[in-house]
Design a protein around this motif. Structure first.
Motif, mmCIF file in Angstrom:
data_model
loop_
_atom_site.group_PDB
_atom_site.id
_atom_site.type_symbol
_atom_site.label_atom_id
_atom_site.label_comp_id
_atom_site.label_asym_id
_atom_site.label_seq_id
_atom_site.Cartn_x
_atom_site.Cartn_y
_atom_site.Cartn_z
ATOM 1 N N GLY A 156 0.817 -1.208 0.000
ATOM 2 C CA GLY A 156 0.000 0.000 0.000
ATOM 3 C C GLY A 156 0.846 1.250 0.000
ATOM 4 O O GLY A 156 2.077 1.213 -0.125
ATOM 5 N N THR A 157 0.173 2.366 0.188
ATOM 6 C CA THR A 157 0.809 3.676 0.179
ATOM 7 C C THR A 157 0.325 4.471 1.377
ATOM 8 O O THR A 157 -0.865 4.437 1.714
ATOM 9 N N LEU A 158 1.235 5.150 2.027
ATOM 10 C CA LEU A 158 0.869 6.011 3.145
ATOM 11 C C LEU A 158 0.338 7.343 2.620
ATOM 12 O O LEU A 158 0.923 7.945 1.711
ATOM 13 N N THR A 159 -0.772 7.771 3.177
ATOM 14 C CA THR A 159 -1.367 9.054 2.804
ATOM 15 C C THR A 159 -1.669 9.858 4.064
ATOM 16 O O THR A 159 -1.808 9.299 5.155
ATOM 17 N N ALA A 160 -1.781 11.150 3.894
ATOM 18 C CA ALA A 160 -2.024 12.034 5.030
ATOM 19 C C ALA A 160 -3.503 12.053 5.376
ATOM 20 O O ALA A 160 -4.373 12.016 4.493
ATOM 21 N N VAL A 161 -3.792 12.115 6.675
ATOM 22 C CA VAL A 161 -5.179 12.287 7.110
ATOM 23 C C VAL A 161 -5.690 13.638 6.636
ATOM 24 O O VAL A 161 -6.828 13.762 6.171
ATOM 25 N N GLN A 162 -4.857 14.651 6.747
ATOM 26 C CA GLN A 162 -5.171 15.982 6.222
ATOM 27 C C GLN A 162 -3.926 16.545 5.555
ATOM 28 O O GLN A 162 -2.826 16.458 6.104
ATOM 29 N N ALA A 186 -2.889 4.270 5.781
ATOM 30 C CA ALA A 186 -2.250 3.290 4.894
ATOM 31 C C ALA A 186 -3.355 2.742 3.991
ATOM 32 O O ALA A 186 -4.251 2.041 4.463
ATOM 33 N N ASP A 187 -3.310 3.087 2.721
ATOM 34 C CA ASP A 187 -4.307 2.629 1.746
ATOM 35 C C ASP A 187 -3.742 1.442 0.980
ATOM 36 O O ASP A 187 -2.624 1.507 0.445
ATOM 37 N N PHE A 188 -4.503 0.360 0.923
ATOM 38 C CA PHE A 188 -4.067 -0.832 0.205
ATOM 39 C C PHE A 188 -5.269 -1.530 -0.400
ATOM 40 O O PHE A 188 -6.424 -1.209 -0.079
ATOM 41 N N TYR A 189 -5.008 -2.474 -1.305
ATOM 42 C CA TYR A 189 -6.068 -3.183 -2.018
ATOM 43 C C TYR A 189 -5.981 -4.675 -1.697
ATOM 44 O O TYR A 189 -4.893 -5.247 -1.608
ATOM 45 N N LEU A 190 -7.137 -5.298 -1.551
ATOM 46 C CA LEU A 190 -7.234 -6.729 -1.311
ATOM 47 C C LEU A 190 -8.111 -7.365 -2.379
ATOM 48 O O LEU A 190 -9.085 -6.743 -2.832
ATOM 49 N N PRO A 191 -7.791 -8.593 -2.793
ATOM 50 C CA PRO A 191 -8.665 -9.283 -3.754
ATOM 51 C C PRO A 191 -10.034 -9.546 -3.141
ATOM 52 O O PRO A 191 -10.184 -9.634 -1.920
ATOM 53 N N GLN A 192 -11.037 -9.687 -4.006
ATOM 54 C CA GLN A 192 -12.403 -9.781 -3.513
ATOM 55 C C GLN A 192 -12.633 -11.005 -2.618
ATOM 56 O O GLN A 192 -13.494 -10.976 -1.738
ATOM 57 N N GLN A 193 -11.838 -12.066 -2.786
ATOM 58 C CA GLN A 193 -12.048 -13.254 -1.960
ATOM 59 C C GLN A 193 -11.638 -13.022 -0.511
ATOM 60 O O GLN A 193 -11.985 -13.807 0.375
ATOM 61 N N VAL A 195 7.926 -0.412 6.570
ATOM 62 C CA VAL A 195 8.468 0.351 5.449
ATOM 63 C C VAL A 195 9.959 0.065 5.359
ATOM 64 O O VAL A 195 10.611 -0.261 6.362
ATOM 65 N N ASP A 196 10.499 0.180 4.161
ATOM 66 C CA ASP A 196 11.917 -0.114 3.948
ATOM 67 C C ASP A 196 12.826 0.832 4.722
ATOM 68 O O ASP A 196 13.960 0.486 5.052
ATOM 69 N N THR A 197 12.328 2.023 5.021
ATOM 70 C CA THR A 197 13.171 3.011 5.696
ATOM 71 C C THR A 197 13.594 2.553 7.078
ATOM 72 O O THR A 197 14.715 2.819 7.519
ATOM 73 N N TYR A 198 12.698 1.828 7.773
ATOM 74 C CA TYR A 198 12.980 1.388 9.136
ATOM 75 C C TYR A 198 12.927 -0.136 9.168
ATOM 76 O O TYR A 198 11.888 -0.733 9.489
ATOM 77 N N ALA A 199 14.038 -0.756 8.791
ATOM 78 C CA ALA A 199 14.103 -2.211 8.722
ATOM 79 C C ALA A 199 13.946 -2.816 10.114
ATOM 80 O O ALA A 199 14.541 -2.342 11.081
ATOM 81 N N GLY A 200 13.122 -3.847 10.195
ATOM 82 C CA GLY A 200 12.921 -4.545 11.450
ATOM 83 C C GLY A 200 11.950 -3.879 12.397
ATOM 84 O O GLY A 200 11.729 -4.371 13.498
ATOM 85 N N MET A 258 5.078 7.197 1.257
ATOM 86 C CA MET A 258 5.944 6.030 1.423
ATOM 87 C C MET A 258 5.248 4.762 0.929
ATOM 88 O O MET A 258 4.040 4.595 1.083
ATOM 89 N N PHE A 259 6.044 3.865 0.357
ATOM 90 C CA PHE A 259 5.582 2.522 0.014
ATOM 91 C C PHE A 259 5.565 1.702 1.289
ATOM 92 O O PHE A 259 6.501 1.734 2.082
ATOM 93 N N ALA A 260 4.480 0.953 1.514
ATOM 94 C CA ALA A 260 4.333 0.208 2.760
ATOM 95 C C ALA A 260 3.886 -1.220 2.479
ATOM 96 O O ALA A 260 3.215 -1.492 1.477
ATOM 97 N N GLN A 261 4.276 -2.121 3.363
ATOM 98 C CA GLN A 261 3.804 -3.497 3.356
ATOM 99 C C GLN A 261 2.864 -3.669 4.541
ATOM 100 O O GLN A 261 3.232 -3.377 5.679
ATOM 101 N N VAL A 262 1.662 -4.140 4.260
ATOM 102 C CA VAL A 262 0.599 -4.201 5.256
ATOM 103 C C VAL A 262 0.244 -5.654 5.515
ATOM 104 O O VAL A 262 0.107 -6.447 4.574
ATOM 105 N N SER A 263 0.096 -6.019 6.800
ATOM 106 C CA SER A 263 -0.336 -7.353 7.200
ATOM 107 C C SER A 263 -1.562 -7.207 8.081
ATOM 108 O O SER A 263 -1.546 -6.442 9.053
ATOM 109 N N VAL A 264 -2.608 -7.956 7.743
ATOM 110 C CA VAL A 264 -3.846 -7.928 8.506
ATOM 111 C C VAL A 264 -4.060 -9.309 9.104
ATOM 112 O O VAL A 264 -4.068 -10.308 8.368
#
Length: 372
Positions: free
Chosen positions: A55-61, A195-202, A217-222, A260-266
């Motif tokens: 996903g991508t990080l976006t500002a609330v405002q 953090a906006d991301f897309y999930l498949p319909q299933q 995010v890659d900027t802060y590894a670990g 920022m490019f982000a990896q999201v886990s739900v």
């Protein structure tokens, strides 16, 4: 002379024969050597089903501040990148005659107020008509409206922060003439962030508002950042058959930046217990996935060995989800089985092998490869 030549020929020929015999013995011994592999004992571990996405990080405002009227920049009251509070004065435009015009209108409104008060006294003595009172009231209201309009025009020369956040890099300088809509500086609220991301319909049924998410995010590894699902789009995209999901991420340290490019886990469902293996241990085939299981093998009586020997047996496994370098094994092996993790390409069913774990494959549930 012939005897010398014959002796040299015999010596050369004898060395060549000896060399060939030794090479043959070496190759024969190499061919009969047991291959060496790396192996591990299969164990169970807690496995939380996860839905992963990018996903991508976006500002609330976020806003690009711009003047509503044309004018010359009188003063800039901020530094690029500064944190500001709501209502802070950022840019002042030259006001010219606007304050004087406001004072004139205020004076006229004050006079209209005096006239109305005087006429009300006259009306009580029946010296003026009701129509005159109505006219005075209308004149006063018009004057007050002009004062408010002039005050609003004067306020437009002062550009203030509409909300608290961090300013970007300023785009204007004092003395510069700006027209309406000219971008002066950007203002972004950094805590929290989306953090906006897309999930498949299933996967739509597995996600609901309020679920916990983790963002890396890659900027802060670990390091991971925690948030919750705050909104799910009302429709699935017909082109991609995916749905947009928005999570709100706590960003008190202000480390995350919109864009920022982000990896999201739900987290999805209840935790389970599975046998986990490095993905390198799996041999993937169209007809089924397999692993090699080792069992101790007793050497023949009188045989000389350099270490314990094992018998490799190829077994089919059913795999589940992956987690970093690991994969869940649903069936095919049981806890305590010794499984080959490296070197299985040189094996076949029934091979005799030796184990050397000097080099082991990656087995990290949350690897952080370098961003190169």
């Amino acid at each position: 002379m012939l005897a010398v030549v014959g002796g040299l020929f015999g010596l050369v020929f004898g060395f060549g024969t000896f060399k060939s015999v030794m090479i043959a013995k070496f190759l024969k011994g190499f061919a009969n050597a047991e291959p060496t592999v790396a192996a591990m004992v299969a164990q169970t571990s807690s496995w939380q089903p996860q839905i992963s996405a990018v996903g991508t990080l976006t500002a609330v405002q976020g806003a690009t501040l711009a003047p509503e009227i044309a004018g010359t920049v009188e003063a800039i009251n901020f530094d690029s990148g500064q944190l500001v509070q709501k209502g802070a004065l950022l840019v002042s435009l030259r006001q010219n005659a606007l304050p004087d015009q406001l004072a004139e209108l205020q004076a006229q409104a004050k006079l209209d107020q005096i006239n109305l008060a005087r006429d009300l006294k006259q009306f009580a003595a029946q010296a003026v008509s009701r129509a005159q009172i109505d006219t005075d009231r209308a004149t006063l209201e018009a004057a007050n409206a002009q004062v408010k309009a002039q005050q609003a025009l004067l306020d437009q020369t002062l550009i203030r922060a509409p909300f608290a956040g961090r300013l970007g890099i300023r785009n204007v300088n004092p003395g510069e003439y700006v027209s309406p809509g000219t971008g002066l500086v950007t203002l972004t609220q950094l805590n929290p962030v989306y953090a906006d991301f897309y999930l498949p319909q299933q996967d739509v049924s597995a996600v609901s508002v309020g679920q916990t998410v983790k963002v890396t995010v890659d900027t802060y590894a670990g390091q991971s950042f925690t948030g919750t699902v705050s909104a799910i789009d009302s429709a699935v995209d017909q082109a991609t058959r995916s749905i947009r999901v928005r999570a709100t991420i706590d960003n008190k340290a202000l480390k995350l930046v919109p864009g920022m490019f982000a990896q999201v886990s739900v987290a999805s469902g209840a935790p389970a217990t599975h046998i986990t293996l490095p993905q390198a241990a799996i041999t993937y085939n169209p007809y089924g996935d397999t692993v090699y299981v080792l069992t101790p093998h007793a050497p023949a009586p009188g045989a000389v060995t350099s270490g314990p020997s094992y018998l490799a047996t190829q077994v089919f496994v059913q795999l589940g989800d992956t987690r970093g370098d690991q994969v869940a094994v649903l069936s095919g092996i049981k806890p305590g089985d010794m499984v080959v993790t490296a070197g299985q390409m040189k094996l076949h069913n029934g091979s005799l092998v030796m184990v050397n774990n000097a080099i082991e494959p990656a087995d990290n549930p949350a690897p952080t490869p370098p961003n190169e």
